[in-house]
Design a protein around this motif. Structure first.
Motif, PDB file in Angstrom:
ATOM      1  N   TYR A  80      46.119  47.301  36.560  1.00 54.61           N
ATOM      2  CA  TYR A  80      45.689  47.066  35.179  1.00 54.61           C
ATOM      3  C   TYR A  80      44.175  46.962  35.077  1.00 54.61           C
ATOM      4  O   TYR A  80      43.562  47.522  34.170  1.00 54.61           O
ATOM      5  CB  TYR A  80      46.352  45.808  34.622  1.00 54.61           C
ATOM      6  CG  TYR A  80      46.175  45.662  33.138  1.00 54.61           C
ATOM      7  CD1 TYR A  80      46.972  46.380  32.250  1.00 54.61           C
ATOM      8  CD2 TYR A  80      45.207  44.817  32.613  1.00 54.61           C
ATOM      9  CE1 TYR A  80      46.803  46.265  30.882  1.00 54.61           C
ATOM     10  CE2 TYR A  80      45.032  44.695  31.250  1.00 54.61           C
ATOM     11  CZ  TYR A  80      45.832  45.419  30.385  1.00 54.61           C
ATOM     12  OH  TYR A  80      45.651  45.308  29.027  1.00 54.61           O
ATOM     13  N   ILE A  81      43.567  46.260  36.008  1.00 56.40           N
ATOM     14  CA  ILE A  81      42.109  46.116  36.012  1.00 56.40           C
ATOM     15  C   ILE A  81      41.459  47.489  36.222  1.00 56.40           C
ATOM     16  O   ILE A  81      40.496  47.846  35.540  1.00 56.40           O
ATOM     17  CB  ILE A  81      41.648  45.126  37.103  1.00 56.40           C
ATOM     18  CG1 ILE A  81      42.125  43.710  36.755  1.00 56.40           C
ATOM     19  CG2 ILE A  81      40.134  45.169  37.298  1.00 56.40           C
ATOM     20  CD1 ILE A  81      42.066  42.729  37.911  1.00 56.40           C
ATOM     21  N   ARG A  82      42.008  48.249  37.145  1.00 58.88           N
ATOM     22  CA  ARG A  82      41.483  49.569  37.469  1.00 58.88           C
ATOM     23  C   ARG A  82      41.577  50.507  36.255  1.00 58.88           C
ATOM     24  O   ARG A  82      40.633  51.197  35.913  1.00 58.88           O
ATOM     25  CB  ARG A  82      42.273  50.139  38.645  1.00 58.88           C
ATOM     26  CG  ARG A  82      41.621  51.243  39.384  1.00 58.88           C
ATOM     27  CD  ARG A  82      42.434  51.646  40.622  1.00 58.88           C
ATOM     28  NE  ARG A  82      42.475  50.608  41.642  1.00 58.88           N
ATOM     29  CZ  ARG A  82      43.556  49.871  41.932  1.00 58.88           C
ATOM     30  NH1 ARG A  82      44.700  50.069  41.325  1.00 58.88           N
ATOM     31  NH2 ARG A  82      43.494  48.946  42.871  1.00 58.88           N
ATOM     32  N   ASP A  83      42.749  50.541  35.608  1.00 59.80           N
ATOM     33  CA  ASP A  83      42.989  51.427  34.469  1.00 59.80           C
ATOM     34  C   ASP A  83      44.044  50.796  33.565  1.00 59.80           C
ATOM     35  O   ASP A  83      45.237  51.024  33.749  1.00 59.80           O
ATOM     36  CB  ASP A  83      43.456  52.800  34.955  1.00 59.80           C
ATOM     37  CG  ASP A  83      43.743  53.758  33.817  1.00 59.80           C
ATOM     38  OD1 ASP A  83      43.305  53.509  32.675  1.00 59.80           O
ATOM     39  OD2 ASP A  83      44.415  54.773  34.065  1.00 59.80           O
ATOM     40  N   GLU A 102      36.966  48.543  45.184  1.00 60.87           N
ATOM     41  CA  GLU A 102      38.387  48.252  45.434  1.00 60.87           C
ATOM     42  C   GLU A 102      38.567  46.830  45.958  1.00 60.87           C
ATOM     43  O   GLU A 102      39.528  46.155  45.595  1.00 60.87           O
ATOM     44  CB  GLU A 102      38.999  49.265  46.402  1.00 60.87           C
ATOM     45  CG  GLU A 102      39.362  50.576  45.744  1.00 60.87           C
ATOM     46  CD  GLU A 102      40.347  50.414  44.582  1.00 60.87           C
ATOM     47  OE1 GLU A 102      41.391  49.750  44.762  1.00 60.87           O
ATOM     48  OE2 GLU A 102      40.062  50.935  43.493  1.00 60.87           O
ATOM     49  N   ASP A 103      37.647  46.360  46.790  1.00 59.40           N
ATOM     50  CA  ASP A 103      37.727  44.980  47.293  1.00 59.40           C
ATOM     51  C   ASP A 103      37.581  43.978  46.151  1.00 59.40           C
ATOM     52  O   ASP A 103      38.287  42.970  46.113  1.00 59.40           O
ATOM     53  CB  ASP A 103      36.653  44.714  48.357  1.00 59.40           C
ATOM     54  CG  ASP A 103      36.996  45.322  49.698  1.00 59.40           C
ATOM     55  OD1 ASP A 103      38.180  45.670  49.929  1.00 59.40           O
ATOM     56  OD2 ASP A 103      36.078  45.453  50.533  1.00 59.40           O
ATOM     57  N   GLN A 104      36.668  44.242  45.228  1.00 62.29           N
ATOM     58  CA  GLN A 104      36.494  43.346  44.079  1.00 62.29           C
ATOM     59  C   GLN A 104      37.746  43.346  43.196  1.00 62.29           C
ATOM     60  O   GLN A 104      38.188  42.289  42.754  1.00 62.29           O
ATOM     61  CB  GLN A 104      35.280  43.765  43.247  1.00 62.29           C
ATOM     62  CG  GLN A 104      33.957  43.477  43.897  1.00 62.29           C
ATOM     63  CD  GLN A 104      32.799  44.041  43.107  1.00 62.29           C
ATOM     64  OE1 GLN A 104      32.833  45.187  42.645  1.00 62.29           O
ATOM     65  NE2 GLN A 104      31.757  43.234  42.948  1.00 62.29           N
ATOM     66  N   ILE A 105      38.313  44.517  42.967  1.00 59.55           N
ATOM     67  CA  ILE A 105      39.522  44.611  42.148  1.00 59.55           C
ATOM     68  C   ILE A 105      40.669  43.862  42.814  1.00 59.55           C
ATOM     69  O   ILE A 105      41.367  43.080  42.175  1.00 59.55           O
ATOM     70  CB  ILE A 105      39.902  46.084  41.888  1.00 59.55           C
ATOM     71  CG1 ILE A 105      38.872  46.730  40.950  1.00 59.55           C
ATOM     72  CG2 ILE A 105      41.314  46.201  41.306  1.00 59.55           C
ATOM     73  CD1 ILE A 105      39.016  48.230  40.788  1.00 59.55           C
ATOM     74  N   ARG A 106      40.843  44.074  44.109  1.00 65.06           N
ATOM     75  CA  ARG A 106      41.924  43.408  44.842  1.00 65.06           C
ATOM     76  C   ARG A 106      41.761  41.901  44.824  1.00 65.06           C
ATOM     77  O   ARG A 106      42.696  41.164  44.512  1.00 65.06           O
ATOM     78  CB  ARG A 106      41.978  43.914  46.289  1.00 65.06           C
ATOM     79  CG  ARG A 106      43.066  43.268  47.136  1.00 65.06           C
ATOM     80  CD  ARG A 106      42.907  43.582  48.613  1.00 65.06           C
ATOM     81  NE  ARG A 106      41.552  43.419  49.128  1.00 65.06           N
ATOM     82  CZ  ARG A 106      40.952  42.261  49.377  1.00 65.06           C
ATOM     83  NH1 ARG A 106      41.578  41.129  49.157  1.00 65.06           N
ATOM     84  NH2 ARG A 106      39.723  42.210  49.860  1.00 65.06           N
ATOM     85  N   SER A 107      40.562  41.413  45.122  1.00 67.57           N
ATOM     86  CA  SER A 107      40.359  39.958  45.165  1.00 67.57           C
ATOM     87  C   SER A 107      40.457  39.345  43.772  1.00 67.57           C
ATOM     88  O   SER A 107      41.000  38.244  43.617  1.00 67.57           O
ATOM     89  CB  SER A 107      39.042  39.596  45.841  1.00 67.57           C
ATOM     90  OG  SER A 107      37.940  40.037  45.098  1.00 67.57           O
ATOM     91  N   LEU A 108      39.984  40.047  42.754  1.00 74.45           N
ATOM     92  CA  LEU A 108      40.103  39.558  41.383  1.00 74.45           C
ATOM     93  C   LEU A 108      41.576  39.502  40.974  1.00 74.45           C
ATOM     94  O   LEU A 108      42.028  38.520  40.378  1.00 74.45           O
ATOM     95  CB  LEU A 108      39.325  40.450  40.427  1.00 74.45           C
ATOM     96  CG  LEU A 108      39.412  40.103  38.940  1.00 74.45           C
ATOM     97  CD1 LEU A 108      38.910  38.687  38.667  1.00 74.45           C
ATOM     98  CD2 LEU A 108      38.624  41.116  38.118  1.00 74.45           C
ATOM     99  N   ALA A 109      42.343  40.523  41.321  1.00 70.48           N
ATOM    100  CA  ALA A 109      43.776  40.552  40.997  1.00 70.48           C
ATOM    101  C   ALA A 109      44.507  39.405  41.689  1.00 70.48           C
ATOM    102  O   ALA A 109      45.361  38.749  41.079  1.00 70.48           O
ATOM    103  CB  ALA A 109      44.380  41.892  41.386  1.00 70.48           C
ATOM    104  N   GLU A 110      44.190  39.131  42.937  1.00 65.50           N
ATOM    105  CA  GLU A 110      44.816  38.016  43.654  1.00 65.50           C
ATOM    106  C   GLU A 110      44.416  36.686  43.026  1.00 65.50           C
ATOM    107  O   GLU A 110      45.255  35.791  42.892  1.00 65.50           O
ATOM    108  CB  GLU A 110      44.408  38.059  45.127  1.00 65.50           C
ATOM    109  CG  GLU A 110      45.027  39.227  45.884  1.00 65.50           C
ATOM    110  CD  GLU A 110      44.454  39.423  47.277  1.00 65.50           C
ATOM    111  OE1 GLU A 110      43.522  38.678  47.673  1.00 65.50           O
ATOM    112  OE2 GLU A 110      44.929  40.342  47.976  1.00 65.50           O
TER     113      GLU A 110
END
Length: 116
Positions: A80-83, A102-110
């Protein structure tokens, strides 16, 4: 003619103003820093940094308990954050796939998935 006090005041004010030039406000690191820098301006609630001064929320929904919503896993949130339109075609949230790593998106999602 300026008195010694006046000259001293001008020098002090000039030095104070110039000492901050070129310096940016430090941003917190990690997912909280990413949230504060990229999400809070739309999702902050009243009383939170970036939120409205009185009651209510900014433009976006309150994310304080986003992780407790059905199917809001870290993987779903990362997509969702990505697109956002890949998950909700009517989403008004901008895509962050080209803004965040991608690391920022992953850590933000977690980080968001853990908000319950």
């Amino acid at each position: 003619m300026l008195s010694r006090f006046g000259i001293g005041y001008v020098v002090f004010v000039s030095f104070s103003a110039l000492s901050g030039c070129g310096q940016s406000t430090p941003v917190a690191e990690g997912p909280k820093g990413v949230y504060d820098q990229h999400c809070a301006k739309c999702h902050a609630q009243a009383g939170e940094p970036g939120g409205p001064p009185s009651i209510g929320a900014s433009k976006g929904p309150n994310l304080a308990k986003i992780g407790s919503e059905p199917n809001r896993t870290a993987a779903w949130l990362a997509d969702y954050i990505r697109d956002p339109r890949s998950k909700k075609s009517d989403s008004r949230m901008p895509a962050f796939g080209s803004t965040l790593t991608e690391d920022q998106i992953r850590s933000l999602a977690e980080y968001l998935a853990a908000k319950k």
